[in-house]
Write an enzyme that holds these catalytic residues in place. Structure first.
Site, mmCIF file in Angstrom:
data_model
loop_
_atom_site.group_PDB
_atom_site.id
_atom_site.type_symbol
_atom_site.label_atom_id
_atom_site.label_comp_id
_atom_site.label_asym_id
_atom_site.label_seq_id
_atom_site.Cartn_x
_atom_site.Cartn_y
_atom_site.Cartn_z
ATOM 1 N N ARG A 88 0.881 -1.178 0.000
ATOM 2 C CA ARG A 88 0.000 0.000 0.000
ATOM 3 C C ARG A 88 0.910 1.217 0.000
ATOM 4 O O ARG A 88 1.695 1.414 0.938
ATOM 5 C CB ARG A 88 -0.910 -0.006 1.226
ATOM 6 N N HIS B 112 -7.263 0.694 -6.497
ATOM 7 C CA HIS B 112 -7.481 -0.174 -5.324
ATOM 8 C C HIS B 112 -8.146 -1.479 -5.821
ATOM 9 O O HIS B 112 -9.303 -1.756 -5.523
ATOM 10 C CB HIS B 112 -8.368 0.553 -4.313
ATOM 11 N N GLN C 125 -10.055 -4.068 -3.525
ATOM 12 C CA GLN C 125 -11.358 -3.639 -3.022
ATOM 13 C C GLN C 125 -12.450 -3.898 -4.059
ATOM 14 O O GLN C 125 -13.514 -4.436 -3.732
ATOM 15 C CB GLN C 125 -11.322 -2.145 -2.663
ATOM 16 N N ASP D 199 -17.193 6.924 -1.725
ATOM 17 C CA ASP D 199 -15.956 6.800 -0.950
ATOM 18 C C ASP D 199 -15.728 8.146 -0.258
ATOM 19 O O ASP D 199 -16.423 9.137 -0.555
ATOM 20 C CB ASP D 199 -14.805 6.469 -1.923
ATOM 21 N N CYS E 256 -16.257 1.323 0.382
ATOM 22 C CA CYS E 256 -15.071 0.512 0.708
ATOM 23 C C CYS E 256 -14.691 0.634 2.179
ATOM 24 O O CYS E 256 -13.996 -0.223 2.700
ATOM 25 C CB CYS E 256 -13.913 0.878 -0.202
ATOM 26 N N ARG F 186 -13.316 -9.013 1.503
ATOM 27 C CA ARG F 186 -11.915 -8.709 1.178
ATOM 28 C C ARG F 186 -11.049 -9.931 1.480
ATOM 29 O O ARG F 186 -10.178 -10.308 0.699
ATOM 30 C CB ARG F 186 -11.414 -7.516 2.018
#
Ligand code: CP
Ligand code: NVA
Length: 303
Positions: free
Chosen positions: A102, A129, A132, A218, A258, A286
């Site tokens: 990340r 991402h 996700q 988001d 998310c 996830r």
């Protein structure tokens, strides 16, 4: 050797396999059945930004597969003292079997991957991402069946999640209705779409939600953009997913986020905590999809 740096790194056929495998892995997890396909394998997890879900899902997932993990952050490794990313990649990938990163710019993860002896997974960058959206699409399929031909409404920032949804739509044959405040549009070149055919842009977020099968949003300010917080709060005020937007969507529309979420900013509490929201399944998934992903990158297709 294959990396997973953005959504389009896999084909539709590979996604079909990974989703099928994730369903099996989830079923076994729910019935306390062992699924030790990665015994003696080690995952290195490198975090240059904060995380709850990504850390827990990869770490718990790897242990459940019989493997182990090494957790590194910028602050407690030489990454924070400017060791070149290429050197870090060469060293870390000689001692581990798989790396999840990340970080900030996508170019950083690409440079790491170019110098890695083992597969590299994108655990979030400024641009993408993919893990996700992998979980989100798996969650959609669990609740509603195939996503091909459906419409996803993206309400909010033209950020890493928006870019990834657009790549996924291109690849898996659904449409994304995008509504962002002006100045925060998706950059189609950065998103890396093959064509613009699966994307429709709306100024009004309510119109973007019209008839959508899935409404998603988001945070207004992503990690790394905190300096823009005040300007963003003003610009995004009308981009809060509310009950009117959910009412404009298809009657059986789902809501996803998310997470982490800010109730009263990008989403009303009544929506994220309401009956159409599947955010907790989305978060749990996830782990199941990433177990399937790690297994696929290390072992390929299993019978
Ligand atoms: N959705 C997500 O990636 O959450 P974390 O930042 O907690 O990992
Ligand atoms: N767009 C958000 C997602 C967090 C999981 C960010 O990058 O901070």
């Amino acid at each position: 050797m294959q990396h997973y740096l953005q959504f389009k790194d896999f084909s539709a056929d590979e996604y079909a396999y990974v989703f099928e495998r994730a369903a099996l892995i989830k079923k076994k997890f729910k019935s306390y059945e062992k699924h030790h396909t990665l015994v003696d394998r080690t995952l290195a997890m490198i975090f240059e930004k904060a995380s709850t879900r990504t850390r827990v899902s990869f770490e718990a997932g790897m242990y459940q597969l019989g493997g182990s993990v090494v957790h590194l952050t910028t602050g407690d490794s030489q990454l924070g003292r400017a060791e070149p990313i290429e050197d870090s990649a060469k060293v870390i990938s000689r001692m581990t079997d798989l790396v999840m990163i990340r970080t900030f710019e996508q170019t950083k993860i690409e440079r790491f991957a170019a110098n890695s002896r083992v597969p590299v997974i994108n655990g979030l960058t400024n641009e993408f991402h993919p893990c996700q959206v992998l979980a989100d699409i798996f969650t959609y399929i669990e609740h509603r069946g195939a996503i091909a031909g459906k419409t996803v409404a993206w309400v909010g920032d033209g950020n890493n999640m928006a870019n990834t949804w657009l790549q996924a739509a291109d690849l898996l044959g659904f449409t994304v209705h995008v509504s962002t405040p002006s100045g925060y549009e998706v950059n189609q070149a950065v998103a890396g779409m093959r064509s613009g055919a699966s994307c429709r842009v709306f100024q009004d977020p309510l119109q973007a939600c019209q008839g959508a099968h899935l409404v998603t949003t988001d945070v207004w300010t992503s990690m790394g953009y905190e300096a823009e917080n005040e300007a963003r709060r003003a610009a995004f005020a009308s981009w809060c997913v509310d009950r009117a937007m959910m009412a404009a969507a298809a009657p059986d529309a789902l809501f996803m986020h998310c997470l982490p979420a800010h109730r009263g900013e990008e989403v009303e509490a009544e929506v994220i905590d309401g009956p159409q929201s599947v955010v907790w399944d989305e978060a749990e998934n996830r782990m199941h999809v990433q177990k399937a992903l790690m297994e696929y990158l290390l072992l390929g297709r299993l019978a």
